[in-house]
Enzyme design. Sequence first.
Site, PDB file in Angstrom:
ATOM      1  N   ASP A  75     -26.987  14.342  20.234  1.00  0.00           N
ATOM      2  CA  ASP A  75     -26.659  13.895  18.855  1.00  0.00           C
ATOM      3  C   ASP A  75     -27.854  12.723  18.313  1.00  0.00           C
ATOM      4  OD1 ASP A  75     -24.696  15.637  18.952  1.00  0.00           O
ATOM      5  OD2 ASP A  75     -23.344  13.946  18.084  1.00  0.00           O
ATOM      6  N   ASP A  76     -28.028  12.605  17.152  1.00  0.00           N
ATOM      7  CA  ASP A  76     -28.692  11.577  16.387  1.00  0.00           C
ATOM      8  C   ASP A  76     -30.214  11.609  16.447  1.00  0.00           C
ATOM      9  OD1 ASP A  76     -26.161  10.721  16.085  1.00  0.00           O
ATOM     10  OD2 ASP A  76     -26.179   9.136  17.105  1.00  0.00           O
ATOM     11  N   HIS A 130     -26.070  10.293   8.726  1.00  0.00           N
ATOM     12  CA  HIS A 130     -24.978  10.037   9.595  1.00  0.00           C
ATOM     13  C   HIS A 130     -23.791   9.170   8.953  1.00  0.00           C
ATOM     14  CE1 HIS A 130     -23.280   8.827  13.565  1.00  0.00           C
ATOM     15  NE2 HIS A 130     -24.174   9.786  13.957  1.00  0.00           N
ATOM     16  N   HIS A 220     -26.377  11.688  23.623  1.00  0.00           N
ATOM     17  CA  HIS A 220     -27.291  11.265  22.308  1.00  0.00           C
ATOM     18  C   HIS A 220     -28.669  11.253  22.965  1.00  0.00           C
ATOM     19  CE1 HIS A 220     -23.129  10.125  21.274  1.00  0.00           C
ATOM     20  NE2 HIS A 220     -23.751   9.911  20.122  1.00  0.00           N
TER      21      HIS A 220
END
Length: 261
Positions: A75-76, A130, A220
């Site tokens: 993620d991210d 986000h 992540h």
Amino acid sequence: MTRARSFLRLRYVLLVLVVALVYGQHTEKSMINIKPQTAANEGETKGEKTQVKQTQVKANPKRQTKEKQVALTFDDGPDTKYTVEILDILKKKKVKATFFVVGYQVERNPKVLASIVKEGHALGNHTWSHKDLTKLNDRQIMSEIVKANNAIQNITGEVPKYIRTPYGAVSKKVTAVAEQAGQKNVLWNVDTKDWTGATPKEMMKNVKANIKPGGIILMHSFGGKKGDLSNTIKCLPMMIDYLQDQGYSFVTIPELKSNQR
């Protein structure tokens, strides 16, 4: 004449007796050479058939392989540091993963996003900025989803089929809006907790305790505690090796969902 006939009859009888005797001995020998179907060799025959059947099962473990699939997700990102290092590890290990990317990160790092796709990985929507979608109204939720989709499509030419809501925060409203945008929400069932600054040992412990067929592992590729994901980079090769040793194969989220239908 009478004596001659008697002599011929005697020779004929003797010849018949000799032939019968020879034939009888041959038949007896043949019967001796036939192995009777005793309980012992009947068991051997059944054992051989059973062994063949077991060998066939072991040589064709398609069902087991199909069940023992796991999806690595990040993620991210993307960014130019950790995402790139993760891609290098995945390439070396010949493993495919899914990256849930944030829209504004995509605009900042278009070349990295293009590399993710080029190397055969899947993309998912992780919204534009986000935000916790459960705290937004319908219009704001849709904006977060659509802006991220547009950023991804501008680079790859495609819109992801799946979204992962930030923080795993979801509600009926969020789900409904995501479906209106044509996307299904995919969360996880194995959290490495790399975002907390967990050590590689702690991350491996989390994986070992929670992994199961169809597992979706959360990691992540940007962010983390104080922006440090160095432990993720250290843990990832060990995690891949461990899961492969346990008989797992790696698939992307689209592949996993397709196999679960």
